[in-house]
Each structure stands twice: as C-alpha cells, then as structure tokens.
Design a protein around this motif. Structure first.
Motif, PDB file in Angstrom:
ATOM      1  N   GLU A 291      28.493  10.734  93.861  1.00 14.21           N
ATOM      2  CA  GLU A 291      29.171  12.084  94.616  1.00 14.21           C
ATOM      3  C   GLU A 291      30.486  11.761  94.920  1.00 14.21           C
ATOM      4  OE1 GLU A 291      27.960  14.897  95.740  1.00 14.21           O
ATOM      5  OE2 GLU A 291      26.111  14.326  94.503  1.00 14.21           O
ATOM      6  N   PRO A 292      31.562  12.430  94.435  1.00 12.55           N
ATOM      7  CA  PRO A 292      32.832  12.295  94.540  1.00 12.55           C
ATOM      8  C   PRO A 292      33.063  12.039  96.238  1.00 12.55           C
ATOM      9  CG  PRO A 292      32.493  14.697  93.936  1.00 12.55           C
ATOM     10  CD  PRO A 292      31.366  13.714  93.969  1.00 12.55           C
ATOM     11  N   GLY A 293      34.228  11.123  96.450  1.00 19.19           N
ATOM     12  CA  GLY A 293      34.563  10.782  97.808  1.00 19.19           C
ATOM     13  C   GLY A 293      35.211  12.096  98.554  1.00 19.19           C
ATOM     14  N   ASP A 294      35.184  12.290  99.793  1.00 17.17           N
ATOM     15  CA  ASP A 294      35.801  13.197 100.758  1.00 17.17           C
ATOM     16  C   ASP A 294      37.287  13.078 100.528  1.00 17.17           C
ATOM     17  OD1 ASP A 294      33.224  14.295 101.094  1.00 17.17           O
ATOM     18  OD2 ASP A 294      32.824  13.356 102.830  1.00 17.17           O
ATOM     19  N   ILE A 295      37.901  14.396 100.634  1.00 11.76           N
ATOM     20  CA  ILE A 295      39.323  14.329 100.791  1.00 11.76           C
ATOM     21  C   ILE A 295      39.715  14.241 102.132  1.00 11.76           C
ATOM     22  CG2 ILE A 295      41.303  15.697 100.537  1.00 11.76           C
ATOM     23  CD1 ILE A 295      40.423  14.702  97.808  1.00 11.76           C
ATOM     24  N   ASP A 296      40.658  13.586 102.874  1.00 12.59           N
ATOM     25  CA  ASP A 296      41.166  13.380 104.047  1.00 12.59           C
ATOM     26  C   ASP A 296      42.520  13.818 103.840  1.00 12.59           C
ATOM     27  OD1 ASP A 296      39.174  12.520 105.389  1.00 12.59           O
ATOM     28  OD2 ASP A 296      39.360  10.259 105.046  1.00 12.59           O
ATOM     29  N   LEU A 297      42.935  14.969 104.788  1.00 14.04           N
ATOM     30  CA  LEU A 297      44.292  15.216 104.789  1.00 14.04           C
ATOM     31  C   LEU A 297      44.651  15.699 106.153  1.00 14.04           C
ATOM     32  CD1 LEU A 297      46.606  16.717 103.350  1.00 14.04           C
ATOM     33  CD2 LEU A 297      45.635  18.995 103.557  1.00 14.04           C
ATOM     34  N   GLY A 298      45.775  14.864 106.278  1.00 12.63           N
ATOM     35  CA  GLY A 298      46.398  14.850 107.886  1.00 12.63           C
ATOM     36  C   GLY A 298      47.959  14.662 107.981  1.00 12.63           C
ATOM     37  N   PHE A 299      48.373  15.100 108.929  1.00  5.04           N
ATOM     38  CA  PHE A 299      49.681  14.887 109.217  1.00  5.04           C
ATOM     39  C   PHE A 299      50.291  15.251 110.730  1.00  5.04           C
ATOM     40  CE2 PHE A 299      48.937  18.938 107.136  1.00  5.04           C
ATOM     41  CZ  PHE A 299      49.305  20.124 107.876  1.00  5.04           C
ATOM     42  N   ARG A 300      51.418  14.895 111.015  1.00  7.09           N
ATOM     43  CA  ARG A 300      51.772  15.222 112.467  1.00  7.09           C
ATOM     44  C   ARG A 300      53.014  16.301 112.422  1.00  7.09           C
ATOM     45  NH1 ARG A 300      51.475  10.710 116.888  1.00  7.09           N
ATOM     46  NH2 ARG A 300      49.197  11.519 116.761  1.00  7.09           N
ATOM     47  N   VAL A 301      52.945  17.052 113.056  1.00  9.55           N
ATOM     48  CA  VAL A 301      54.075  18.165 113.434  1.00  9.55           C
ATOM     49  C   VAL A 301      54.674  18.045 114.783  1.00  9.55           C
ATOM     50  CG1 VAL A 301      54.583  20.683 113.040  1.00  9.55           C
ATOM     51  CG2 VAL A 301      52.840  19.700 111.839  1.00  9.55           C
ATOM     52  N   PRO A 302      55.805  17.505 114.720  1.00 14.13           N
ATOM     53  CA  PRO A 302      56.583  17.322 115.957  1.00 14.13           C
ATOM     54  C   PRO A 302      57.105  18.859 116.568  1.00 14.13           C
ATOM     55  CG  PRO A 302      57.772  16.391 114.295  1.00 14.13           C
ATOM     56  CD  PRO A 302      56.626  16.787 113.796  1.00 14.13           C
ATOM     57  N   SER A 303      56.471  19.583 116.804  1.00 12.12           N
ATOM     58  CA  SER A 303      57.006  20.913 117.119  1.00 12.12           C
ATOM     59  C   SER A 303      55.938  21.742 118.068  1.00 12.12           C
ATOM     60  CB  SER A 303      57.217  21.938 116.092  1.00 12.12           C
ATOM     61  OG  SER A 303      57.735  23.099 116.322  1.00 12.12           O
ATOM     62  N   ILE A 304      56.675  22.232 119.105  1.00  9.79           N
ATOM     63  CA  ILE A 304      55.684  23.295 119.853  1.00  9.79           C
ATOM     64  C   ILE A 304      56.258  24.677 119.595  1.00  9.79           C
ATOM     65  CG2 ILE A 304      54.685  21.567 121.473  1.00  9.79           C
ATOM     66  CD1 ILE A 304      56.889  22.466 123.412  1.00  9.79           C
ATOM     67  N   SER A 305      56.684  24.957 118.702  1.00 11.66           N
ATOM     68  CA  SER A 305      57.270  26.442 118.387  1.00 11.66           C
ATOM     69  C   SER A 305      55.940  27.467 118.139  1.00 11.66           C
ATOM     70  CB  SER A 305      57.711  26.429 117.111  1.00 11.66           C
ATOM     71  OG  SER A 305      57.202  26.754 115.871  1.00 11.66           O
ATOM     72  N   GLU A 306      56.373  28.601 118.601  1.00 11.50           N
ATOM     73  CA  GLU A 306      55.249  29.652 118.686  1.00 11.50           C
ATOM     74  C   GLU A 306      54.577  29.716 117.644  1.00 11.50           C
ATOM     75  OE1 GLU A 306      54.559  34.165 120.149  1.00 11.50           O
ATOM     76  OE2 GLU A 306      56.797  33.292 120.235  1.00 11.50           O
ATOM     77  N   ASP A 307      55.086  29.801 116.296  1.00 12.60           N
ATOM     78  CA  ASP A 307      54.452  29.632 115.177  1.00 12.60           C
ATOM     79  C   ASP A 307      53.613  28.605 114.831  1.00 12.60           C
ATOM     80  OD1 ASP A 307      55.656  32.080 114.318  1.00 12.60           O
ATOM     81  OD2 ASP A 307      57.491  31.215 113.537  1.00 12.60           O
ATOM     82  N   ILE A 308      54.084  27.521 115.069  1.00 11.79           N
ATOM     83  CA  ILE A 308      53.111  26.375 114.950  1.00 11.79           C
ATOM     84  C   ILE A 308      52.002  26.225 115.830  1.00 11.79           C
ATOM     85  CG2 ILE A 308      53.017  23.661 115.166  1.00 11.79           C
ATOM     86  CD1 ILE A 308      54.538  24.834 112.693  1.00 11.79           C
ATOM     87  N   LEU A 309      52.058  26.665 117.029  1.00  5.67           N
ATOM     88  CA  LEU A 309      50.784  26.619 118.005  1.00  5.67           C
ATOM     89  C   LEU A 309      50.044  27.840 117.432  1.00  5.67           C
ATOM     90  CD1 LEU A 309      52.829  26.177 121.358  1.00  5.67           C
ATOM     91  CD2 LEU A 309      51.620  24.664 120.184  1.00  5.67           C
ATOM     92  N   LYS A 310      50.441  28.949 117.123  1.00  3.17           N
ATOM     93  CA  LYS A 310      49.768  29.928 116.653  1.00  3.17           C
ATOM     94  C   LYS A 310      48.790  29.612 115.507  1.00  3.17           C
ATOM     95  CE  LYS A 310      51.786  34.063 118.676  1.00  3.17           C
ATOM     96  NZ  LYS A 310      52.409  35.226 118.526  1.00  3.17           N
ATOM     97  N   LEU A 311      49.328  28.830 114.777  1.00  8.63           N
ATOM     98  CA  LEU A 311      48.941  28.312 113.343  1.00  8.63           C
ATOM     99  C   LEU A 311      47.672  27.266 113.620  1.00  8.63           C
ATOM    100  CD1 LEU A 311      48.621  27.852 110.215  1.00  8.63           C
ATOM    101  CD2 LEU A 311      50.381  25.778 110.627  1.00  8.63           C
ATOM    102  N   ALA A 312      47.827  26.513 114.621  1.00 11.85           N
ATOM    103  CA  ALA A 312      47.137  25.445 115.210  1.00 11.85           C
ATOM    104  C   ALA A 312      45.934  25.881 115.996  1.00 11.85           C
ATOM    105  CB  ALA A 312      47.900  24.495 115.898  1.00 11.85           C
TER     106      ALA A 312
END
Length: 191
Positions: free
Chosen positions: A79-100
């Motif tokens: 079975e193929p291995g799972d993909i792990d995708l991750g990153f850190r966004v140093p912003s508390i803008s309204e757009d980033i918070l709504k996305l998250a």
C-alpha cells in the motif's frame, strides 16, 4: 540501449519562494490527444516560516505472504505510504484565521484594557477541514509544484523558536480520488 546519464536525469525542483492557496480542487480535463490541462487561480500568497514547509510520502506498507519450505516471499504486495503536508504561517490576519478556523469562527471585537481602547479579532478555535490546492513556487519562479485535493487542519501556536510569534500550523494530507493527479510538477514554457 545506453543508460541515461545523471545530467540527462537532472530535472530538479528546489528553493521554495512562495506558497499559494486556492480553495478549489483542480478540475483536470483531457484533450482529444490525451493531454491533461487545468487552470488555477490562487487566492492567497501565504507567508510560510522558513524551514517549516514539509511534504513527505511515508514508506510503503509492504505485505509478504510466505509459504512453508521457502525462505523468501511467495507473494509481495504493498500500500502506498501516506502523504504528510505541513507548514507554519506566522500571521494572524483575518484571511488566514478564516482559512484556518472558518468564516464563522472570526469576528471583530473592541475592548478596553487599563483605560486604553483596543480593536481586533475574536477567534473561536473550531476544527475546520481546509480543502483545496496548494502551489509551491521555486526561487527562480520558473517551476511550480502543485499539491491537489488536500485536507489540512489548523492549530494556533506560540512559536518560541521565533521569539514569541503567534502562528497557525497547518497539517494534513492528500485525499486522492485515484484518478486525478495528486502532485503536479510544472515548468514555465519557453517563449
């Protein structure tokens, strides 16, 4: 037939310079000649902490079926291995918070602390599945790695490595449909 050389196989992607986000999963169409095509319209150029971007496929899960009298495997499958995708966004803008955390998780607020008036954003920490397409642009801006059909979840963090920056971590995987490409490597066409 001669073996291909290292220089013939040197098709490289490195040096991420931008992380772009589009809320829609790519719609990929096939032309009469079988060529696949899509159009992307990124909505956000997301600030991403250096060295926090991680994209990795885990090892395949190998299953061996053995029979009596043979030292090796009779049948091997995986079975193929799972993909792990991750990153850190140093912003508390309204757009980033709504996305998250979701549109309904963010609202405007005013307050008074020690007789000083403040205004800002109020956040309800909700569990939201962030779906869509992420695009990593290389430093020369001539290549793009597209990660399609992602499902990420966010968490709010105080990044002590960065002198107390409040950030949003995104972590998740690809929800493949088994038909459309999960990862696409693009090169800018020559003029």
């Amino acid at each position: 037939m001669a073996a291909k050389t290292k220089s013939q196989l040197a098709d490289k992607f490195s040096g991420p310079s931008s992380l772009l986000y589009q809320s829609a999963v790519l719609e990929i169409t096939s032309g009469a000649d079988g060529t696949k095509t899509f159009t992307a319209s990124p909505e956000l150029d997301v600030p991403c902490k250096v060295d926090s971007l991680n994209f990795e496929q885990g090892e395949a899960e190998v299953e061996e079926y053995k029979v009596i009298g043979l030292s090796g495997a009779w049948i091997t499958d995986s079975e193929p291995g799972d993909i792990d995708l991750g990153f850190r966004v140093p912003s508390i803008s309204e757009d980033i918070l709504k996305l998250a955390f979701g549109e309904d998780a963010v609202s405007s607020i005013t307050g008074k602390v020690d007789d000083v008036d403040y205004e800002g954003l109020a956040l309800i920490l909700k569990n939201k599945k962030v779906q869509g397409t992420w695009m990593i642009v290389n430093s020369a801006k001539d290549r793009i790695m597209v990660i399609n059909n992602t499902a990420l979840f966010a968490s709010l963090v105080l990044d002590s490595d960065a002198k107390g920056v409040i950030a949003v971590d995104f972590n998740g995987s690809i929800e493949t449909d088994g038909t459309n490409p999960d990862v696409i490597f693009l090169k800018k066409k020559s003029a």
